[in-house]
Design an enzyme around this catalytic site. Sequence first.
Site, PDB file in Angstrom:
ATOM      1  N   GLU A 135       5.950  66.114  59.177  1.00 17.75           N
ATOM      2  CA  GLU A 135       6.769  66.270  59.897  1.00 17.75           C
ATOM      3  C   GLU A 135       6.492  65.369  61.488  1.00 17.75           C
ATOM      4  O   GLU A 135       5.272  66.968  61.922  1.00 17.75           O
ATOM      5  CB  GLU A 135       7.705  67.529  59.906  1.00 17.75           C
ATOM      6  CG  GLU A 135       7.931  68.646  59.049  1.00 17.75           C
ATOM      7  CD  GLU A 135       9.082  69.638  59.223  1.00 17.75           C
ATOM      8  OE1 GLU A 135       9.687  69.556  58.776  1.00 17.75           O
ATOM      9  OE2 GLU A 135       9.130  70.428  60.247  1.00 17.75           O
TER      10      GLU A 135
ATOM     11  N   HIS B  14       4.811  74.579  61.044  1.00 14.64           N
ATOM     12  CA  HIS B  14       5.725  74.340  61.876  1.00 14.64           C
ATOM     13  C   HIS B  14       4.943  74.023  63.193  1.00 14.64           C
ATOM     14  O   HIS B  14       4.388  74.893  64.069  1.00 14.64           O
ATOM     15  CB  HIS B  14       6.710  75.178  61.892  1.00 14.64           C
ATOM     16  CG  HIS B  14       8.078  74.348  62.008  1.00 14.64           C
ATOM     17  ND1 HIS B  14       8.050  73.480  63.848  1.00 14.64           N
ATOM     18  CD2 HIS B  14       8.637  73.521  61.540  1.00 14.64           C
ATOM     19  CE1 HIS B  14       9.115  72.847  63.571  1.00 14.64           C
ATOM     20  NE2 HIS B  14       9.153  72.422  62.717  1.00 14.64           N
TER      21      HIS B  14
HETATM   22  P1  PGA Z   1      15.399  68.806  63.261  1.00 14.77           P
HETATM   23  O1  PGA Z   1      14.144  69.723  62.827  1.00 14.77           O
HETATM   24  O2  PGA Z   1      15.795  67.535  61.647  1.00 14.77           O
HETATM   25  O3  PGA Z   1      15.969  69.589  64.195  1.00 14.77           O
HETATM   26  O4  PGA Z   1      14.329  67.464  63.907  1.00 14.77           O
HETATM   27  C1  PGA Z   1      13.761  69.289  61.701  1.00 14.77           C
HETATM   28  C2  PGA Z   1      11.944  70.239  61.307  1.00 14.77           C
HETATM   29  O5  PGA Z   1      11.779  70.905  62.405  1.00 14.77           O
HETATM   30  O6  PGA Z   1      12.203  70.709  59.823  1.00 14.77           O
END
Ligand code: PGA
Length: 250
Positions: free
Chosen positions: A166, A95
């Site tokens: 992401e 992440h």
């Molecule tokens: P968010 O986070 O929906 O708060 O933007 C997404 C993530 O980190 O997977």
Amino acid sequence: MTRQLVGTSLKMNFTAAEARTYFRTLVPLVDDIRDRDLFVLPPFTALWVAREELAGTAIAWGAQDVHESLSGAHTGDISAPMLVDLGCRYAEVGHSERRRDHGERDGRIARKVATAIGCGLDVVLCVGESREMRTRLATTVVLRHLDGALGARPAAELDRVVVAYEPYWAIGAGASPAPLDHVSGVQRAVRAWLLERGCATPRVVYGGSVSLDNAGDLLALPDVDGVFVGRAALDPLVFARIAHTGLPPG
Ligand code: PGA
């Protein structure tokens, strides 16, 4: 067709007691969902609560990180065998907040993926470009992440990976989700990358400011196998509504 996935990481939120309340609220709200797979990644300190509260439900669960070594002198870290022993199905790896807060890079992420799969976990691998850029350039960055993290994995192992696309700039408070055509463009390339390497059932989900407002459009895109939700899912009622988005009433 691949079953769609709707998942959330609770990030660094909720004590064990709060997580119990969250699960007890969520479970009855989603127990009618048959056609989608759901997962929740609570903090390490609430995994035992997930084991208690989600046993016998269709909600899978797992951890937000895992160490690349099986055991040893790694103060504060958690190993894959420990997660397997608890009953986790998933380990999230790579992440952008781990990259930012812990300096994780592709080499280390690749070792984490290998260890987690080797121990029997499924991996949620996060990839994404760090700043806004054209779709073609973002695709190059993301495919480089994939090469780094998954390039050495045999085909059969790729079926144990959920790729979460992401874009870093779309994550967190104040951010906006990536435009739909950008998501489609990058995710199509991710799917092709996986298929070319022998993955039988590519699963590529989108994460970054997913909300009730945009989940329907995202889940309707052909190359989106699901959504990975952050902030919005901290309210179990909202997560349940996102999980139902686009499903026939029923
Ligand atoms: P968010 O986070 O929906 O708060 O933007 C997404 C993530 O980190 O997977």
